[in-house]
Write a protein that holds these residues in place. Structure first.
Motif, PDB file in Angstrom:
ATOM      1  N   HIS A 151      40.340  34.460  35.019  1.00  0.00           N
ATOM      2  CA  HIS A 151      40.459  34.461  36.475  1.00  0.00           C
ATOM      3  C   HIS A 151      39.253  33.760  37.088  1.00  0.00           C
ATOM      4  O   HIS A 151      38.128  33.932  36.630  1.00  0.00           O
ATOM      5  CB  HIS A 151      40.530  35.891  37.008  1.00  0.00           C
ATOM      6  CG  HIS A 151      41.442  36.767  36.219  1.00  0.00           C
ATOM      7  ND1 HIS A 151      42.808  36.765  36.383  1.00  0.00           N
ATOM      8  CD2 HIS A 151      41.190  37.642  35.225  1.00  0.00           C
ATOM      9  CE1 HIS A 151      43.348  37.608  35.535  1.00  0.00           C
ATOM     10  NE2 HIS A 151      42.386  38.160  34.818  1.00  0.00           N
TER      11      HIS A 151
ATOM     12  N   LEU B 147      46.118  41.122  39.095  1.00  0.00           N
ATOM     13  CA  LEU B 147      45.532  40.173  38.143  1.00  0.00           C
ATOM     14  C   LEU B 147      45.921  40.528  36.714  1.00  0.00           C
ATOM     15  O   LEU B 147      46.167  39.644  35.896  1.00  0.00           O
ATOM     16  CB  LEU B 147      44.013  40.146  38.279  1.00  0.00           C
ATOM     17  CG  LEU B 147      43.464  39.580  39.592  1.00  0.00           C
ATOM     18  CD1 LEU B 147      41.968  39.862  39.699  1.00  0.00           C
ATOM     19  CD2 LEU B 147      43.754  38.101  39.710  1.00  0.00           C
TER      20      LEU B 147
ATOM     21  N   CYS C  60      44.581  33.453  38.791  1.00  0.00           N
ATOM     22  CA  CYS C  60      44.840  33.553  37.362  1.00  0.00           C
ATOM     23  C   CYS C  60      44.944  32.136  36.796  1.00  0.00           C
ATOM     24  O   CYS C  60      45.567  31.265  37.392  1.00  0.00           O
ATOM     25  CB  CYS C  60      46.132  34.321  37.146  1.00  0.00           C
ATOM     26  SG  CYS C  60      46.445  34.689  35.432  1.00  0.00           S
TER      27      CYS C  60
END
Length: 161
Positions: free
Chosen positions: A3, A116, A140
Motif C-alpha cells: 500500500h 486495505l 493498494c
C-alpha cells in the motif's frame, strides 16, 4: 500486495480544478475541433500524470511520480496507522467539530485497515481552515483491484514482497 500513502493539502480552489484531477479522454478531439479544445486536451494529457492534485479516482495516484508517495507498507495495519496519525495531526484544523470526533477518527482507521486488507483503496478528504482542503489516500498496489493494469510507481513487484 502493498500500500502507498498520499497526502495533499492546499487551497480548495485548486482542489476544485477537476480537469487536472481526471485523465484526459483516450482519444484526442478531431482535427477540425476548435484550437483551444485541442490545446486543452494536450495540456491535460501532459499535466495529469505529474500534477500533485489528488485524482478523482483513487487508483490513478499510481501513475503519479514516486516522489508523491508519503509511505509504503506491506501490511494494511501500518498503512491504516499512518492514516490515523495524519488524521490526528490535522484534526485541530478541521472546520467541522463532528469531523474531529476521536471516535469517528478511530472508526476511520479500523475501516481503512479492513478495506486495505481486502485489496481496496481508501480516500478521505476534509475541509481545513478556509479555504483549504486535506486529501488522504491509501492505494493498494501490485496489483490494484480497480485498475490492475497500473504499475507500481515505486517499482515494487510481487516477487520482492
Amino acid at each position: 500486495m502493498h500500500h502507498h500513502g498520499y497526502l495533499w493539502t492546499g487551497p480548495k480552489q485548486r482542489f476544485d480544478v477537476d480537469a487536472l484531477r481526471r485523465p484526459p479522454p483516450p482519444h484526442p478531439p478531431p482535427d477540425e475541433s476548435r484550437p483551444e479544445l485541442i490545446q486543452r486536451h494536450r495540456e491535460v494529457q501532459a499535466e495529469f500524470p505529474v500534477v500533485d492534485l489528488p485524482p478523482l479516482e483513487t487508483a490513478y495516484w499510481l501513475i503519479k511520480p514516486e516522489k508523491l508517495i508519503r509511505g509504503t507498507w506491506r501490511e494494511s495495519k501500518g498503512a491504516a496507522d499512518w492514516l490515523g496519525a495524519r488524521l490526528a495531526e490535522y484534526a485541530p484544523r478541521f472546520t467541522s467539530r463532528a469531523a474531529r470526533d476521536p471516535t469517528r477518527l478511530a472508526d476511520l482507521v479500523v475501516s481503512a485497515d479492513e478495506r486495505l486488507g481486502h485489496g481496496g483503496d481508501v480516500s478521505h478528504g476534509c475541509y481545513l481552515e478556509r479555504p483549504s482542503f486535506l486529501s488522504l489516500a491509501l492505494v493498494c498496489c501490485s496489483p490494484n483491484r480497480a485498475m490492475p493494469q497500473l504499475r507500481c510507481p515505486a517499482g515494487v513487484t510481487l516477487h520482492e514482497e
